[in-house]
Design an enzyme around this catalytic site. Structure first.
Site, PDB file in Angstrom:
ATOM      1  N   ASN A 217     -12.806  -3.001   3.183  1.00 55.87           N
ATOM      2  CA  ASN A 217     -13.744  -1.772   3.218  1.00 55.87           C
ATOM      3  C   ASN A 217     -14.747  -1.750   2.094  1.00 55.87           C
ATOM      4  O   ASN A 217     -14.299  -1.863   1.195  1.00 55.87           O
ATOM      5  CB  ASN A 217     -12.833  -0.628   3.219  1.00 55.87           C
ATOM      6  CG  ASN A 217     -11.838  -0.439   4.227  1.00 55.87           C
ATOM      7  OD1 ASN A 217     -12.255  -0.981   5.460  1.00 55.87           O
ATOM      8  ND2 ASN A 217     -10.883   0.030   4.345  1.00 55.87           N
TER       9      ASN A 217
ATOM     10  N   HIS B 237     -10.345  -5.167  -3.094  1.00 54.80           N
ATOM     11  CA  HIS B 237      -9.367  -5.301  -2.482  1.00 54.80           C
ATOM     12  C   HIS B 237      -9.115  -5.704  -1.010  1.00 54.80           C
ATOM     13  O   HIS B 237     -10.083  -5.218  -0.043  1.00 54.80           O
ATOM     14  CB  HIS B 237      -8.138  -4.210  -2.698  1.00 54.80           C
ATOM     15  CG  HIS B 237      -8.892  -2.843  -2.117  1.00 54.80           C
ATOM     16  ND1 HIS B 237      -9.590  -2.249  -2.756  1.00 54.80           N
ATOM     17  CD2 HIS B 237      -8.669  -2.299  -0.968  1.00 54.80           C
ATOM     18  CE1 HIS B 237      -9.881  -1.002  -2.200  1.00 54.80           C
ATOM     19  NE2 HIS B 237      -9.374  -1.222  -0.991  1.00 54.80           N
ATOM     20  N   LEU B 238      -8.292  -6.596  -0.519  1.00 51.18           N
ATOM     21  CA  LEU B 238      -8.233  -7.294   0.693  1.00 51.18           C
ATOM     22  C   LEU B 238      -6.976  -6.688   1.220  1.00 51.18           C
ATOM     23  O   LEU B 238      -6.038  -6.554   0.711  1.00 51.18           O
ATOM     24  CB  LEU B 238      -8.049  -8.786   0.696  1.00 51.18           C
ATOM     25  CG  LEU B 238      -7.932  -9.503   2.055  1.00 51.18           C
ATOM     26  CD1 LEU B 238      -9.279  -9.143   2.759  1.00 51.18           C
ATOM     27  CD2 LEU B 238      -7.908 -11.182   1.494  1.00 51.18           C
ATOM     28  N   HIS B 239      -7.145  -5.929   2.458  1.00 51.90           N
ATOM     29  CA  HIS B 239      -6.045  -5.500   3.112  1.00 51.90           C
ATOM     30  C   HIS B 239      -5.095  -6.354   3.986  1.00 51.90           C
ATOM     31  O   HIS B 239      -5.961  -7.110   4.735  1.00 51.90           O
ATOM     32  CB  HIS B 239      -6.322  -4.210   4.058  1.00 51.90           C
ATOM     33  CG  HIS B 239      -6.863  -2.869   3.252  1.00 51.90           C
ATOM     34  ND1 HIS B 239      -6.054  -1.695   3.072  1.00 51.90           N
ATOM     35  CD2 HIS B 239      -7.899  -2.705   2.949  1.00 51.90           C
ATOM     36  CE1 HIS B 239      -6.792  -0.984   2.380  1.00 51.90           C
ATOM     37  NE2 HIS B 239      -8.005  -1.376   2.213  1.00 51.90           N
TER      38      HIS B 239
ATOM     39  N   GLY C 191     -15.369   3.099   4.285  1.00 56.10           N
ATOM     40  CA  GLY C 191     -13.903   3.598   4.148  1.00 56.10           C
ATOM     41  C   GLY C 191     -13.219   3.277   3.063  1.00 56.10           C
ATOM     42  O   GLY C 191     -12.375   3.368   2.703  1.00 56.10           O
ATOM     43  N   GLN C 192     -14.007   2.636   1.993  1.00 53.20           N
ATOM     44  CA  GLN C 192     -13.636   2.218   0.477  1.00 53.20           C
ATOM     45  C   GLN C 192     -13.313   3.541  -0.344  1.00 53.20           C
ATOM     46  O   GLN C 192     -14.180   4.399  -0.428  1.00 53.20           O
ATOM     47  CB  GLN C 192     -14.661   1.441  -0.244  1.00 53.20           C
ATOM     48  CG  GLN C 192     -13.959   0.828  -1.419  1.00 53.20           C
ATOM     49  CD  GLN C 192     -15.028  -0.231  -2.142  1.00 53.20           C
ATOM     50  OE1 GLN C 192     -16.049  -0.489  -1.591  1.00 53.20           O
ATOM     51  NE2 GLN C 192     -14.185  -0.857  -3.243  1.00 53.20           N
TER      52      GLN C 192
ATOM     53  N   ASP D  88       0.857  -1.205  -0.157  1.00 58.17           N
ATOM     54  CA  ASP D  88      -0.019   0.090  -0.011  1.00 58.17           C
ATOM     55  C   ASP D  88       0.720   1.358   0.079  1.00 58.17           C
ATOM     56  O   ASP D  88       1.709   1.261   0.622  1.00 58.17           O
ATOM     57  CB  ASP D  88      -0.798   0.181   1.156  1.00 58.17           C
ATOM     58  CG  ASP D  88      -2.198   0.923   1.059  1.00 58.17           C
ATOM     59  OD1 ASP D  88      -3.182   0.482   1.155  1.00 58.17           O
ATOM     60  OD2 ASP D  88      -1.810   2.142   1.281  1.00 58.17           O
ATOM     61  N   ILE D  89       0.473   2.167  -0.757  1.00 57.71           N
ATOM     62  CA  ILE D  89       1.417   3.603  -0.836  1.00 57.71           C
ATOM     63  C   ILE D  89       1.251   4.279   0.238  1.00 57.71           C
ATOM     64  O   ILE D  89       2.225   5.111   0.480  1.00 57.71           O
ATOM     65  CB  ILE D  89       1.006   4.147  -2.046  1.00 57.71           C
ATOM     66  CG1 ILE D  89       1.783   5.049  -2.772  1.00 57.71           C
ATOM     67  CG2 ILE D  89      -0.362   4.912  -1.906  1.00 57.71           C
ATOM     68  CD1 ILE D  89       1.695   5.801  -4.188  1.00 57.71           C
TER      69      ILE D  89
HETATM   70  P1  AMP Z   1      -9.819   1.498   0.527  1.00 55.76           P
HETATM   71  O1  AMP Z   1      -9.559   2.861   1.288  1.00 55.76           O
HETATM   72  O2  AMP Z   1      -9.931   0.243   1.197  1.00 55.76           O
HETATM   73  O3  AMP Z   1     -10.517   1.426  -0.910  1.00 55.76           O
HETATM   74  O4  AMP Z   1      -8.007   1.248   0.238  1.00 55.76           O
HETATM   75  C1  AMP Z   1      -7.529   1.613  -0.836  1.00 55.76           C
HETATM   76  C2  AMP Z   1      -6.086   1.719  -0.603  1.00 55.76           C
HETATM   77  O5  AMP Z   1      -5.338   1.744  -1.705  1.00 55.76           O
HETATM   78  C3  AMP Z   1      -5.542   2.689   0.404  1.00 55.76           C
HETATM   79  O6  AMP Z   1      -4.975   2.168   1.530  1.00 55.76           O
HETATM   80  C4  AMP Z   1      -4.481   3.557  -0.580  1.00 55.76           C
HETATM   81  O7  AMP Z   1      -3.351   4.068   0.493  1.00 55.76           O
HETATM   82  C5  AMP Z   1      -4.274   2.515  -1.588  1.00 55.76           C
HETATM   83  N1  AMP Z   1      -3.405   3.192  -2.632  1.00 55.76           N
HETATM   84  C6  AMP Z   1      -4.268   3.859  -3.414  1.00 55.76           C
HETATM   85  N2  AMP Z   1      -3.540   4.197  -4.520  1.00 55.76           N
HETATM   86  C7  AMP Z   1      -2.405   3.508  -4.552  1.00 55.76           C
HETATM   87  C8  AMP Z   1      -1.146   3.144  -5.439  1.00 55.76           C
HETATM   88  N3  AMP Z   1      -1.008   3.695  -6.625  1.00 55.76           N
HETATM   89  N4  AMP Z   1      -0.553   2.060  -4.980  1.00 55.76           N
HETATM   90  C9  AMP Z   1      -0.476   1.372  -3.669  1.00 55.76           C
HETATM   91  N5  AMP Z   1      -1.472   1.596  -3.023  1.00 55.76           N
HETATM   92  C10 AMP Z   1      -2.381   2.730  -3.243  1.00 55.76           C
END
Ligand code: AMP
Length: 113
Positions: A86, A99-101, A92-93, A31-32
């Site tokens: 999320n 995606h799965l964190h 919080g999406q 995750d970025i």
């Molecule tokens: P969510 O809030 O559950 O939709 O999670 C989306 C996640 O994607 C967040 O934790 C962001 O930090 C991550 N994210 C968004 N853009 C990127 C990217 N280019 N590379 C890696 N992670 C990303």
């Protein structure tokens, strides 16, 4: 594929990512904006917006979970970790590609904020 979807762009290699696992169905990358020492996103290579868009009877969440467990072992998260999906704005999406964190490397408090 979502033309403007950030995760589809990562899958296509149009946006760089730090990949930790890839196979024909799933990609996992860091995750970025990490919320923990280890924060990996596990995504399907097909563009599905939310868990509610998974067809009935499809095993996609099981597949993502299996891959998350595999990545957790690969990254030596022996003391535990958290898996999170999320869903929707109040959930919080922020990226509408399922995606799965995978979060680990520290004690996870509960309840989440
Ligand atoms: P969510 O809030 O559950 O939709 O999670 C989306 C996640 O994607 C967040 O934790 C962001 O930090 C991550 N994210 C968004 N853009 C990127 C990217 N280019 N590379 C890696 N992670 C990303």
């Amino acid at each position: 594929m979502g033309d403007h979807c950030v995760f589809c762009k990562i899958i296509r290699g149009e946006i760089p990512s730090n990949k930790v696992h890839e196979d024909d169905q799933v990609l996992a990358f860091t995750d970025i904006h990490p919320a923990a020492p280890t924060h990996v996103l596990i995504i399907p290579k097909t563009h599905i917006e939310t868990i509610e868009d998974i067809p009935s009877g499809d095993h996609l969440v099981s597949l993502l979970t299996e891959r998350a467990i595999q990545v957790a072992k690969q990254l030596n998260l022996r003391e535990g970790y958290r898996l999170v999906i999320n869903n929707g704005d109040n959930g919080g999406q922020t990226v509408y590609h399922l995606h799965l964190h995978l979060l680990g490397g520290r004690f996870m408090t509960w309840p989440p904020g």
